[in-house]
Write a protein that holds these residues in place. Structure first.
Motif, PDB file in Angstrom:
ATOM      1  N   TRP A  18     -53.736 -46.611 -68.315  1.00  0.00           N
ATOM      2  CA  TRP A  18     -54.212 -45.805 -69.441  1.00  0.00           C
ATOM      3  C   TRP A  18     -54.472 -44.359 -69.023  1.00  0.00           C
ATOM      4  O   TRP A  18     -54.154 -43.432 -69.789  1.00  0.00           O
ATOM      5  N   LEU A  19     -55.048 -44.155 -67.848  1.00  0.00           N
ATOM      6  CA  LEU A  19     -55.276 -42.781 -67.376  1.00  0.00           C
ATOM      7  C   LEU A  19     -53.952 -42.043 -67.206  1.00  0.00           C
ATOM      8  O   LEU A  19     -53.832 -40.877 -67.599  1.00  0.00           O
ATOM      9  N   ALA A  20     -52.975 -42.727 -66.620  1.00  0.00           N
ATOM     10  CA  ALA A  20     -51.652 -42.099 -66.466  1.00  0.00           C
ATOM     11  C   ALA A  20     -51.044 -41.802 -67.828  1.00  0.00           C
ATOM     12  O   ALA A  20     -50.475 -40.717 -68.038  1.00  0.00           O
ATOM     13  N   LEU A  21     -51.177 -42.711 -68.750  1.00  0.00           N
ATOM     14  CA  LEU A  21     -50.625 -42.517 -70.092  1.00  0.00           C
ATOM     15  C   LEU A  21     -51.279 -41.336 -70.794  1.00  0.00           C
ATOM     16  O   LEU A  21     -50.608 -40.534 -71.448  1.00  0.00           O
ATOM     17  N   ALA A  22     -52.571 -41.189 -70.635  1.00  0.00           N
ATOM     18  CA  ALA A  22     -53.296 -40.128 -71.333  1.00  0.00           C
ATOM     19  C   ALA A  22     -53.144 -38.763 -70.667  1.00  0.00           C
ATOM     20  O   ALA A  22     -53.071 -37.751 -71.366  1.00  0.00           O
ATOM     21  N   PHE A  23     -53.076 -38.725 -69.330  1.00  0.00           N
ATOM     22  CA  PHE A  23     -53.205 -37.432 -68.656  1.00  0.00           C
ATOM     23  C   PHE A  23     -52.044 -37.036 -67.745  1.00  0.00           C
ATOM     24  O   PHE A  23     -51.917 -35.864 -67.412  1.00  0.00           O
ATOM     25  N   ALA A  24     -51.199 -37.962 -67.332  1.00  0.00           N
ATOM     26  CA  ALA A  24     -50.083 -37.610 -66.445  1.00  0.00           C
ATOM     27  C   ALA A  24     -48.959 -36.993 -67.267  1.00  0.00           C
ATOM     28  O   ALA A  24     -48.837 -37.255 -68.471  1.00  0.00           O
ATOM     29  N   PRO A  25     -48.129 -36.173 -66.632  1.00  0.00           N
ATOM     30  CA  PRO A  25     -46.949 -35.655 -67.346  1.00  0.00           C
ATOM     31  C   PRO A  25     -46.091 -36.832 -67.813  1.00  0.00           C
ATOM     32  O   PRO A  25     -45.941 -37.818 -67.101  1.00  0.00           O
ATOM     33  N   ASP A  95     -52.204 -54.302 -75.182  1.00  0.00           N
ATOM     34  CA  ASP A  95     -52.778 -53.021 -75.591  1.00  0.00           C
ATOM     35  C   ASP A  95     -52.140 -51.868 -74.826  1.00  0.00           C
ATOM     36  O   ASP A  95     -51.854 -50.812 -75.407  1.00  0.00           O
ATOM     37  N   LEU A  96     -51.889 -52.042 -73.524  1.00  0.00           N
ATOM     38  CA  LEU A  96     -51.237 -50.977 -72.753  1.00  0.00           C
ATOM     39  C   LEU A  96     -49.809 -50.765 -73.246  1.00  0.00           C
ATOM     40  O   LEU A  96     -49.360 -49.621 -73.393  1.00  0.00           O
ATOM     41  N   PHE A  97     -49.095 -51.837 -73.528  1.00  0.00           N
ATOM     42  CA  PHE A  97     -47.747 -51.701 -74.077  1.00  0.00           C
ATOM     43  C   PHE A  97     -47.777 -50.964 -75.415  1.00  0.00           C
ATOM     44  O   PHE A  97     -46.960 -50.074 -75.672  1.00  0.00           O
ATOM     45  N   THR A  98     -48.735 -51.316 -76.259  1.00  0.00           N
ATOM     46  CA  THR A  98     -48.875 -50.655 -77.556  1.00  0.00           C
ATOM     47  C   THR A  98     -49.211 -49.183 -77.380  1.00  0.00           C
ATOM     48  O   THR A  98     -48.648 -48.324 -78.066  1.00  0.00           O
ATOM     49  N   GLY A  99     -50.101 -48.875 -76.455  1.00  0.00           N
ATOM     50  CA  GLY A  99     -50.430 -47.477 -76.168  1.00  0.00           C
ATOM     51  C   GLY A  99     -49.213 -46.704 -75.674  1.00  0.00           C
ATOM     52  O   GLY A  99     -48.993 -45.546 -76.062  1.00  0.00           O
ATOM     53  N   LEU A 100     -48.421 -47.327 -74.834  1.00  0.00           N
ATOM     54  CA  LEU A 100     -47.196 -46.694 -74.347  1.00  0.00           C
ATOM     55  C   LEU A 100     -46.245 -46.413 -75.504  1.00  0.00           C
ATOM     56  O   LEU A 100     -45.658 -45.331 -75.598  1.00  0.00           O
ATOM     57  N   LEU A 117     -54.612 -38.462 -78.223  1.00  0.00           N
ATOM     58  CA  LEU A 117     -55.713 -39.063 -77.471  1.00  0.00           C
ATOM     59  C   LEU A 117     -56.632 -39.962 -78.297  1.00  0.00           C
ATOM     60  O   LEU A 117     -56.985 -41.056 -77.837  1.00  0.00           O
ATOM     61  N   PRO A 118     -57.040 -39.577 -79.504  1.00  0.00           N
ATOM     62  CA  PRO A 118     -57.897 -40.502 -80.264  1.00  0.00           C
ATOM     63  C   PRO A 118     -57.212 -41.840 -80.583  1.00  0.00           C
ATOM     64  O   PRO A 118     -57.859 -42.895 -80.554  1.00  0.00           O
ATOM     65  N   PHE A 119     -55.920 -41.802 -80.851  1.00  0.00           N
ATOM     66  CA  PHE A 119     -55.194 -43.037 -81.142  1.00  0.00           C
ATOM     67  C   PHE A 119     -55.065 -43.902 -79.889  1.00  0.00           C
ATOM     68  O   PHE A 119     -55.193 -45.127 -79.954  1.00  0.00           O
ATOM     69  N   LEU A 120     -54.824 -43.257 -78.755  1.00  0.00           N
ATOM     70  CA  LEU A 120     -54.751 -43.999 -77.500  1.00  0.00           C
ATOM     71  C   LEU A 120     -56.109 -44.604 -77.154  1.00  0.00           C
ATOM     72  O   LEU A 120     -56.197 -45.758 -76.718  1.00  0.00           O
ATOM     73  N   PHE A 121     -57.175 -43.838 -77.365  1.00  0.00           N
ATOM     74  CA  PHE A 121     -58.518 -44.347 -77.084  1.00  0.00           C
ATOM     75  C   PHE A 121     -58.849 -45.533 -77.990  1.00  0.00           C
ATOM     76  O   PHE A 121     -59.373 -46.552 -77.530  1.00  0.00           O
ATOM     77  N   LEU A 122     -58.540 -45.395 -79.269  1.00  0.00           N
ATOM     78  CA  LEU A 122     -58.782 -46.514 -80.191  1.00  0.00           C
ATOM     79  C   LEU A 122     -57.982 -47.750 -79.784  1.00  0.00           C
ATOM     80  O   LEU A 122     -58.482 -48.876 -79.848  1.00  0.00           O
ATOM     81  N   THR A 123     -56.757 -47.554 -79.350  1.00  0.00           N
ATOM     82  CA  THR A 123     -55.925 -48.676 -78.930  1.00  0.00           C
ATOM     83  C   THR A 123     -56.483 -49.314 -77.664  1.00  0.00           C
ATOM     84  O   THR A 123     -56.485 -50.541 -77.534  1.00  0.00           O
ATOM     85  N   MET A 125     -59.645 -49.366 -76.782  1.00  0.00           N
ATOM     86  CA  MET A 125     -60.924 -50.020 -77.074  1.00  0.00           C
ATOM     87  C   MET A 125     -60.818 -51.138 -78.108  1.00  0.00           C
ATOM     88  O   MET A 125     -61.458 -52.176 -77.957  1.00  0.00           O
ATOM     89  N   VAL A 126     -60.064 -50.925 -79.149  1.00  0.00           N
ATOM     90  CA  VAL A 126     -59.944 -51.900 -80.247  1.00  0.00           C
ATOM     91  C   VAL A 126     -58.489 -51.919 -80.708  1.00  0.00           C
ATOM     92  O   VAL A 126     -58.160 -51.494 -81.811  1.00  0.00           O
ATOM     93  N   GLY A 127     -57.618 -52.435 -79.859  1.00  0.00           N
ATOM     94  CA  GLY A 127     -56.170 -52.394 -79.997  1.00  0.00           C
ATOM     95  C   GLY A 127     -55.580 -52.314 -81.387  1.00  0.00           C
ATOM     96  O   GLY A 127     -54.949 -51.314 -81.744  1.00  0.00           O
ATOM     97  N   PRO A 128     -55.753 -53.318 -82.221  1.00  0.00           N
ATOM     98  CA  PRO A 128     -55.117 -53.290 -83.534  1.00  0.00           C
ATOM     99  C   PRO A 128     -55.597 -52.143 -84.428  1.00  0.00           C
ATOM    100  O   PRO A 128     -54.830 -51.640 -85.250  1.00  0.00           O
TER     101      PRO A 128
END
Length: 149
Positions: A18-25, A95-100, A117-123, A125-128
């Motif tokens: 999740w950190l890589a998804l949110a902040f890595a290039p 949830d990680l797959f969905t975030g990706l 970022l808000p959508f990734l955070f929601l996913t 914490m509360v995936g669906p």
């Protein structure tokens, strides 16, 4: 290895994804790493645990039993440390797959990382709920992009 250790390792592994998804290039290599080192390994861990439970080679640490056909059966599945860890790894992987998918879809539709970022955070914490929110927001731009082509 204890169920607590496996539970924590899976949590830390997913959080790193999740950190890589949110902040890595978000180049193709980083996305592939998140998919294969993150999602794939969580799925593989899930599969190993599931096969172990079904064949009896891994002890779930509880009374055992349960089923997917009734609420009481599912509750019994989650009544053991191994069953709960198995269920949790299932959530982490999906949830990680969905975030990706959300991140890639948002990139393709031109949404900035700050909007994502808000959508990734929601996913996370509360995936669906995160997925639902993204599907509602993306719809207008998806339709506009479809009309433009």
């Amino acid at each position: 290895m204890s169920w607590d250790t496996i539970f924590l390792a899976a949590n830390y592994w997913a959080f790193a994804g999740w950190l890589a998804l949110a902040f890595a290039p978000r180049g193709p290599k980083v996305l592939a790493l998140i998919l294969y080192l993150g999602v794939f390994l969580l799925c593989a861990a899930y599969a190993v645990m599931l096969v172990g439970f079904l064949t009896g080679t891994i002890d779930a640490g509880g009374e055992g039993g349960g089923s997917f056909t009734t609420l009481a059966g599912v509750m019994q599945l989650f009544a053991s440390p191994g069953g709960t860890t198995l269920g949790w790894v299932h959530y982490l992987a999906f949830d990680l797959f969905t975030g990706l998918w959300i991140a890639r879809d948002a990139d393709n539709k031109g949404y900035s990382r700050i909007v994502q970022l808000p959508f990734l955070f929601l996913t996370l914490m509360v995936g669906p709920v995160g997925l639902l929110a993204w599907l509602v927001v993306r719809d207008r731009r998806a339709r506009a992009l479809a009309k433009a082509t």
